[in-house]
Design a protein around this motif. Structure first.
Motif, PDB file in Angstrom:
ATOM      1  N   ARG A 222       0.825  -1.226   0.000  1.00 32.47           N
ATOM      2  CA  ARG A 222       0.000   0.000   0.000  1.00 32.47           C
ATOM      3  C   ARG A 222       0.854   1.269   0.000  1.00 32.47           C
ATOM      4  N   GLU A 223       2.131   1.143   0.387  1.00 35.30           N
ATOM      5  CA  GLU A 223       3.014   2.320   0.453  1.00 35.30           C
ATOM      6  C   GLU A 223       3.736   2.590  -0.866  1.00 35.30           C
ATOM      7  N   VAL A 224       3.654   1.616  -1.789  1.00 38.31           N
ATOM      8  CA  VAL A 224       4.424   1.714  -3.048  1.00 38.31           C
ATOM      9  C   VAL A 224       3.756   2.710  -4.001  1.00 38.31           C
ATOM     10  N   LEU A 225       4.547   3.717  -4.436  1.00 36.60           N
ATOM     11  CA  LEU A 225       4.048   4.723  -5.380  1.00 36.60           C
ATOM     12  C   LEU A 225       4.677   4.584  -6.771  1.00 36.60           C
ATOM     13  N   ARG A 226       5.802   3.879  -6.853  1.00 37.26           N
ATOM     14  CA  ARG A 226       6.474   3.675  -8.134  1.00 37.26           C
ATOM     15  C   ARG A 226       7.220   2.353  -8.097  1.00 37.26           C
ATOM     16  N   VAL A 227       7.300   1.710  -9.235  1.00 37.97           N
ATOM     17  CA  VAL A 227       7.976   0.412  -9.301  1.00 37.97           C
ATOM     18  C   VAL A 227       8.982   0.451 -10.436  1.00 37.97           C
ATOM     19  N   LYS A 280      -4.791 -11.290   6.388  1.00 40.40           N
ATOM     20  CA  LYS A 280      -5.682 -10.526   5.510  1.00 40.40           C
ATOM     21  C   LYS A 280      -4.965 -10.163   4.196  1.00 40.40           C
ATOM     22  N   LEU A 281      -3.713  -9.681   4.316  1.00 46.30           N
ATOM     23  CA  LEU A 281      -2.928  -9.351   3.124  1.00 46.30           C
ATOM     24  C   LEU A 281      -2.656 -10.618   2.314  1.00 46.30           C
ATOM     25  N   ALA A 282      -2.346 -11.720   2.998  1.00 50.80           N
ATOM     26  CA  ALA A 282      -2.086 -12.991   2.305  1.00 50.80           C
ATOM     27  C   ALA A 282      -3.315 -13.428   1.508  1.00 50.80           C
ATOM     28  N   ASP A 283      -4.500 -13.295   2.099  1.00 47.35           N
ATOM     29  CA  ASP A 283      -5.750 -13.655   1.389  1.00 47.35           C
ATOM     30  C   ASP A 283      -5.920 -12.805   0.136  1.00 47.35           C
ATOM     31  N   PHE A 284      -5.683 -11.491   0.290  1.00 44.41           N
ATOM     32  CA  PHE A 284      -5.822 -10.570  -0.836  1.00 44.41           C
ATOM     33  C   PHE A 284      -4.857 -10.951  -1.966  1.00 44.41           C
ATOM     34  N   LEU A 285      -3.590 -11.177  -1.621  1.00 42.17           N
ATOM     35  CA  LEU A 285      -2.577 -11.509  -2.628  1.00 42.17           C
ATOM     36  C   LEU A 285      -2.891 -12.835  -3.310  1.00 42.17           C
ATOM     37  N   GLU A 286      -3.312 -13.830  -2.511  1.00 45.50           N
ATOM     38  CA  GLU A 286      -3.655 -15.144  -3.085  1.00 45.50           C
ATOM     39  C   GLU A 286      -4.844 -15.017  -4.039  1.00 45.50           C
ATOM     40  N   GLY A 287      -5.804 -14.193  -3.649  1.00 48.10           N
ATOM     41  CA  GLY A 287      -6.987 -13.990  -4.495  1.00 48.10           C
ATOM     42  C   GLY A 287      -6.620 -13.404  -5.852  1.00 48.10           C
ATOM     43  N   GLU A 288      -5.710 -12.422  -5.854  1.00 44.80           N
ATOM     44  CA  GLU A 288      -5.306 -11.779  -7.105  1.00 44.80           C
ATOM     45  C   GLU A 288      -4.384 -12.678  -7.936  1.00 44.80           C
ATOM     46  N   CYS A 289      -3.388 -13.272  -7.269  1.00 44.55           N
ATOM     47  CA  CYS A 289      -2.413 -14.101  -8.002  1.00 44.55           C
ATOM     48  C   CYS A 289      -3.045 -15.393  -8.512  1.00 44.55           C
ATOM     49  N   GLY A 290      -4.110 -15.839  -7.846  1.00 38.16           N
ATOM     50  CA  GLY A 290      -4.764 -17.091  -8.240  1.00 38.16           C
ATOM     51  C   GLY A 290      -5.712 -16.933  -9.419  1.00 38.16           C
ATOM     52  N   LYS A 291      -5.972 -15.685  -9.828  1.00 37.19           N
ATOM     53  CA  LYS A 291      -6.864 -15.471 -10.984  1.00 37.19           C
ATOM     54  C   LYS A 291      -6.171 -15.930 -12.268  1.00 37.19           C
ATOM     55  N   LYS A 292      -6.992 -16.314 -13.243  1.00 42.00           N
ATOM     56  CA  LYS A 292      -6.444 -16.869 -14.487  1.00 42.00           C
ATOM     57  C   LYS A 292      -5.595 -15.831 -15.234  1.00 42.00           C
ATOM     58  N   SER A 293      -6.076 -14.605 -15.299  1.00 41.08           N
ATOM     59  CA  SER A 293      -5.353 -13.569 -16.045  1.00 41.08           C
ATOM     60  C   SER A 293      -4.483 -12.737 -15.103  1.00 41.08           C
ATOM     61  N   TRP A 294      -3.275 -12.468 -15.580  1.00 44.03           N
ATOM     62  CA  TRP A 294      -2.375 -11.589 -14.822  1.00 44.03           C
ATOM     63  C   TRP A 294      -2.308 -10.189 -15.443  1.00 44.03           C
ATOM     64  N   GLN A 295      -3.259  -9.893 -16.312  1.00 44.49           N
ATOM     65  CA  GLN A 295      -3.288  -8.547 -16.887  1.00 44.49           C
ATOM     66  C   GLN A 295      -3.506  -7.524 -15.767  1.00 44.49           C
ATOM     67  N   GLY A 296      -2.682  -6.476 -15.776  1.00 47.50           N
ATOM     68  CA  GLY A 296      -2.822  -5.422 -14.762  1.00 47.50           C
ATOM     69  C   GLY A 296      -2.404  -5.842 -13.372  1.00 47.50           C
ATOM     70  N   ILE A 297      -1.585  -6.894 -13.251  1.00 43.94           N
ATOM     71  CA  ILE A 297      -1.224  -7.407 -11.915  1.00 43.94           C
ATOM     72  C   ILE A 297      -0.496  -6.350 -11.079  1.00 43.94           C
ATOM     73  N   ILE A 298       0.235  -5.449 -11.735  1.00 39.75           N
ATOM     74  CA  ILE A 298       0.982  -4.429 -10.980  1.00 39.75           C
ATOM     75  C   ILE A 298       0.019  -3.482 -10.274  1.00 39.75           C
ATOM     76  N   THR A 299      -0.987  -2.999 -10.991  1.00 43.99           N
ATOM     77  CA  THR A 299      -1.937  -2.073 -10.361  1.00 43.99           C
ATOM     78  C   THR A 299      -2.883  -2.811  -9.417  1.00 43.99           C
ATOM     79  N   LEU A 301      -1.922  -5.461  -7.389  1.00 42.27           N
ATOM     80  CA  LEU A 301      -1.208  -5.760  -6.131  1.00 42.27           C
ATOM     81  C   LEU A 301      -0.642  -4.505  -5.474  1.00 42.27           C
ATOM     82  N   TRP A 302      -0.251  -3.529  -6.299  1.00 42.98           N
ATOM     83  CA  TRP A 302       0.313  -2.277  -5.770  1.00 42.98           C
ATOM     84  C   TRP A 302      -0.562  -1.139  -6.283  1.00 42.98           C
ATOM     85  N   PRO A 303      -1.744  -0.954  -5.684  1.00 44.11           N
ATOM     86  CA  PRO A 303      -2.781  -0.100  -6.276  1.00 44.11           C
ATOM     87  C   PRO A 303      -2.442   1.387  -6.351  1.00 44.11           C
TER      88      PRO A 303
END
Length: 612
Positions: A222-227, A280-299, A301-303
């Motif tokens: 949540r603190e990440v502003l640039r990657v 809670k963070l682990a659940d969120f990350l697993e939910g996103e990473c477990g989806k079939k498509s990784w399109q937009g994964i950067i935004t 996981l690091w919104p």
């Protein structure tokens, strides 16, 4: 490419606004007086190095004016200065190139005779590099304010280093920087506030370094502003690493414990200061990473990410579609232009399209000259760059303030560390001006046909590698009719692909193992940067040979002629990048083979390795 700024102020008197203002004013001042600054830089370099052997050898005799310098000192290539560099590497401490002691060698990703080039550097150059870094965020802050309110998630790594026979360290420029006090002992600065602790960046084990940096980036998502990373290829490798290992990383976050594969004690200690049990963070990350498509994964996981900071000019532009896919089209920002020889300039319009990136050369970094580049006419429109210059070509070199809009030039530098009129090998095009300082598009690196990461393979090297491979086919009475190549970045890591059309006169079928041996023979013949990428850094995948049907290269010629190529001047390209041509070649593949193992590689130069 983010780094610690020069002489950051203490936390107590830190003023982001004031610091930004000073940096931007510095850019205004040096670009408004570009020619005067350049004159002063050359005089400074020649005054302090008046008695060095190289300048004396060419009869400069203490002259410090521009006209005498240009008249007496020839433009040099690496091969011209290599004997002097070898003397320094062997322990000769006399002032050969520079009056100040050479502190180390910076190993270039460009090669000579298959080995990395060694660029001399002096202690004070670290300050010059830091100065350039200190300009990046004030420029960025003008278009993306508030970056001091969060962190940057950058994947930064060190590479192996070696010692020359004379005891000097030889290592890549960024490894040198990350291991310096300028980086390791930087005071607090909101612009160099990264998710990766220093210990994770300085870990020599690439798996442990990547794993721990990714874990910290996820914990602080949540603190990440640039990657970012240095090159686009490196950042994509990090995302692909996450695809492979997200279950392990999520488990660490869920339990607050660090995977036992991470054995480096300093890394474990640094990561455990950040890692806390967070189901809670682990659940969120697993939910996103477990989806079939990784399109937009950067935004996803690091919104709060505002941009991706990577080099996407030159050969790195091949990664733009992949970055767009993973980032949901976030701005791709190229902040600076630098090399092992010298740090050059900054991008003053960082949110421009990657295809429009231009760099303003900062006149205090070195003395810059420019050799006009001429293109051959014909289908290839290839760049003609003579290896050595005649007297007329020497006189064609122009100063920074005298370049012409739209013209292409090869960059030539004279540095504080002892390179004089050194031809860097980069082709630049004048895109505009900032005050009186030109802004350049990076066009290409001369002669490079293939590149995946920091490797650069030229046509001659590829041709020689092919000859070595063909020895494996001789017992089968087979010969190569024609070949071409391309850098396939659809795989991560990317890999070299060679299309071969063969003439087989023998009756014995060629077993697959022979073609695999051909793949390995080519890899063993390529330069040490390529072999390091394969064997140590794992940044390049196994080389692939694709055998194509008879008549494929005739079809390729027909296609090129249909697009306007002259039949008289046509010759098969040694590298292809145009998607329809790659499709044509792939449609005619009858079999393919991969290199069965990594080529041999050891740190240092083969000459040193043979004497040690």
């Amino acid at each position: 490419m983010p780094e610690a700024p020069k002489n950051p102020l203490k936390v107590t008197d830190y003023s982001v606004t004031e610091k930004n203002k000073k940096a931007l004013q510095f850019i205004e001042d040096v670009t408004a007086n570009a020619d005067e600054v350049q004159k002063r830089v050359l005089t400074e370099i020649l005054t302090r190095n008046a008695h060095v052997e190289y300048l004396q050898r060419h009869g400069l005799n203490g002259h410090t004016d521009r006209d005498t310098f240009k008249k007496l000192i020839p433009a040099m290539t690496y091969e011209d200065v290599q004997p002097d560099i070898n003397r320094i590497a062997s322990g000769d401490k006399s002032p050969i190139l520079c009056s100040q002691p050479i502190s180390e060698f910076l190993t270039s990703s460009g090669t000579s005779g298959g080995e990395r080039k060694l660029m001399p550097t002096i202690e004070e150059e670290l300050g010059r590099r830091s100065l350039l870094y200190s300009l990046l965020m004030p420029v960025m802050n003008q278009v993306v304010p508030g970056l001091d309110k969060g962190k940057g998630m950058y994947f930064l790594f060190i590479k192996s280093e070696a010692k020359t026979p004379g005891g000097l360290v030889a290592r890549p420029v960024l490894t040198s920087y990350y291991k310096s006090s300028h980086f390791k002992e930087r005071p607090y600065d909101p612009y160099t506030n990264y998710t990766s602790p220093n210990e994770t960046i300085l870990c020599p084990d690439s798996y442990q370094s990547m794993y721990s940096q990714m874990l910290c980036g996820l914990c602080l998502n949540r603190e990440v502003l640039r990657v970012g990373a240095v090159f686009a290829s490196g950042f994509i490798r990090a995302i692909r690493f996450l695809e492979k290992h997200w279950t392990l990383l999520c488990n660490d976050i869920r339990t607050g414990t660090l995977n036992p594969q991470i054995t480096d004690p300093s890394v474990r200690e640094a990561v455990m200061k950040i890692l806390r049990p967070d189901p809670k963070l682990a659940d969120f990350l697993e939910g996103e990473c477990g989806k079939k498509s990784w399109q937009g994964i950067i935004t996803r996981l690091w919104p709060n990410t505002k941009y991706v900071d990577v080099i996407v000019t030159g050969t790195m532009s091949q990664y733009i579609p992949t970055l767009d896919y993973y980032s949901n089209g976030l701005p791709l920002v190229c902040t600076m232009y630098a090399s092992s020889e010298c740090y050059f300039g900054v991008n003053l319009n960082p949110l421009c399209k990657p295809s429009e990136v231009s760099y303003t050369l900062i006149p205090t970094m070195a003395y810059f000259e420019f050799l006009p580049v001429h293109r051959n006419n014909g289908a290839t429109n290839s760049i003609k760059m003579p290896k050595s210059l005649n007297e007329k070509e020497q006189q064609e070199l122009v100063d920074l303030a005298d370049v012409k809009l739209g013209q292409e030039y090869e960059l030539v530098v004279t540095t504080y560390a002892g390179l004089y009129r050194y031809r860097v090998g980069d082709v630049l095009r004048v895109a505009g001006f900032k005050n009186k300082a030109p802004q350049f598009n990076f066009v290409c690196r001369k002669n490079v046909v293939l590149s995946i990461d920091s490797d650069k393979t030229d046509e001659v090297e590829l041709q020689n590698a092919m000859k070595n491979a063909m020895n494996h086919l001789m017992p089968f009475d087979a010969s190569l009719i024609e070949y071409t190549s391309y850098a396939d970045t659809s795989t991560i890591p990317g890999h070299y692909v060679l299309f071969w059309e063969l003439s087989i006169n023998g009756s014995t079928q060629i077993p697959p193992s022979v073609f695999e041996d051909c793949c390995l023979a080519i890899e063993e013949s390529l330069n040490s940067v390529y072999r390091q990428g394969r064997a140590s850094d794992k940044s390049i995948g196994p080389l692939e040979i694709k055998i194509v049907e008879a008549g494929t290269f005739d079809k390729l010629m027909d296609y090129a002629i249909s697009l306007g190529a002259s039949i008289n001047q046509y010759k098969a390209p040694r590298c292809v990048k145009f998607a329809p041509i790659i499709e044509l070649m792939n449609s005619r593949v009858v079999s393919n083979y991969f290199s069965p193992k990594c080529p041999k590689w050891a740190p240092g130069h083969k000459l040193w390795n043979s004497v040690s």
